[in-house]
Design a protein around this motif. Structure first.
Motif, PDB file in Angstrom:
ATOM      1  N   LEU A   1      -6.961   1.909  -4.376  1.00  0.00           N
ATOM      2  CA  LEU A   1      -5.703   1.524  -3.749  1.00  0.00           C
ATOM      3  C   LEU A   1      -5.858   0.325  -2.810  1.00  0.00           C
TER       4      LEU A   1
ATOM      5  N   HIS B   1       0.836  -1.206   0.000  1.00  0.00           N
ATOM      6  CA  HIS B   1       0.000   0.000   0.000  1.00  0.00           C
ATOM      7  C   HIS B   1       0.871   1.256   0.000  1.00  0.00           C
ATOM      8  N   ARG B   2       1.954   1.215   0.735  1.00  0.00           N
ATOM      9  CA  ARG B   2       2.867   2.358   0.776  1.00  0.00           C
ATOM     10  C   ARG B   2       3.454   2.638  -0.597  1.00  0.00           C
TER      11      ARG B   2
ATOM     12  N   THR C   1       0.725   3.975  -2.934  1.00  0.00           N
ATOM     13  CA  THR C   1       0.378   5.354  -2.555  1.00  0.00           C
ATOM     14  C   THR C   1       1.409   6.343  -3.089  1.00  0.00           C
ATOM     15  N   ARG C   2       2.686   5.998  -2.985  1.00  0.00           N
ATOM     16  CA  ARG C   2       3.727   6.895  -3.489  1.00  0.00           C
ATOM     17  C   ARG C   2       3.654   7.005  -5.012  1.00  0.00           C
TER      18      ARG C   2
ATOM     19  N   THR D   1      -3.839  -2.962  -3.568  1.00  0.00           N
ATOM     20  CA  THR D   1      -2.908  -3.440  -2.537  1.00  0.00           C
ATOM     21  C   THR D   1      -3.053  -4.940  -2.348  1.00  0.00           C
TER      22      THR D   1
ATOM     23  N   ASP E   1       0.946   6.741  -6.725  1.00  0.00           N
ATOM     24  CA  ASP E   1      -0.245   7.545  -6.971  1.00  0.00           C
ATOM     25  C   ASP E   1       0.036   9.022  -6.721  1.00  0.00           C
ATOM     26  N   GLU E   2       0.735   9.326  -5.652  1.00  0.00           N
ATOM     27  CA  GLU E   2       1.021  10.725  -5.298  1.00  0.00           C
ATOM     28  C   GLU E   2       1.929  11.408  -6.317  1.00  0.00           C
TER      29      GLU E   2
END
Length: 207
Positions: free
Chosen positions: A162, A144-145, A148-149, A166, A151-152
């Motif tokens: 997400l 997930h981390r 997320t990165r 994940t 995606d950001e």
């Protein structure tokens, strides 16, 4: 004078011996005596640090997670701010980061083999259940981390769920690890790494 023994170094030696026994013979044969023999120690020396196999396995799994965490932290330090890298490099860096969970060399193959045997034992042995659940949770937290990165930084294709992705990515990593350990002649190292990269490319593609 008696030889001074570094307790932490001795524990690491015993854990390394446990890994070798599990990889070669399986967890069911990794008794304290077998591990002591593998480490070149008498069983009393091993029992000085670990009262039984459960204590040894718990310590070994925690040591493995700590080693993995250290390697992942080194990746994070090398990557720095993911957004500072070109898009293609972001995907490569993400794949390299997640590949630490796959059996792509001798060290990681031993870790994944021990991990698989431990989780198989946890299915019927409540003593291992909590740590087994933690490893599953940690894998999902890590994936997930990463997602997320991506995606950001605008790398991930817009509109992805997400939470769902994940689980899909974590399940892919679990499946690749299992197949690569059990059937290395079917799923070789290059293909294993390639499937992971292809999945990330799909998540981040324009199609």
């Amino acid at each position: 004078m008696p030889k001074l023994v570094d307790p932490d170094a001795r524990r690491r030696d015993v854990v390394d011996a446990l890994f070798r026994v599990v990889v070669r013979d399986g967890l069911q044969r990794a008794s304290l005596r077998a591990v002591a023999d593998e480490a070149g120690l008498n069983i009393g020396s091993v029992r000085h640090y670990f009262a039984n196999q459960q204590e040894l396995m718990d310590f070994a799994m925690q040591a493995m997670l700590d080693r993995l965490d250290e390697r992942l932290q080194q990746h994070i330090e090398r990557i720095g701010n993911l957004g500072d890298h070109p898009r293609e490099d972001r995907l490569r860096l993400a794949a390299d980061f997640l590949a630490e969970l796959l059996p792509l060399d001798g060290r990681r193959r031993a870790e994944v083999t021990v991990f698989l045997d431990f989780n198989a034992a946890a299915r019927t042995d409540p003593a291992f259940a909590a740590l087994s659940r933690r490893t599953a949770t940690d894998t999902r937290r890590l994936t997930h981390r990463v997602l997320t990165r991506l995606d950001e930084t605008g790398t991930l294709r817009p509109g992805r769920d997400l939470a769902f992705e994940t689980e899909r990515l974590a399940s892919l990593l679990d499946g690749l690890g299992l197949s690569a350990v059990l059937h290395p002649d079917v799923l070789d190292v290059q293909t294993c790494a390639g499937v992971l990269r292809a999945h990330l490319d799909d998540l981040c593609g324009d199609g």
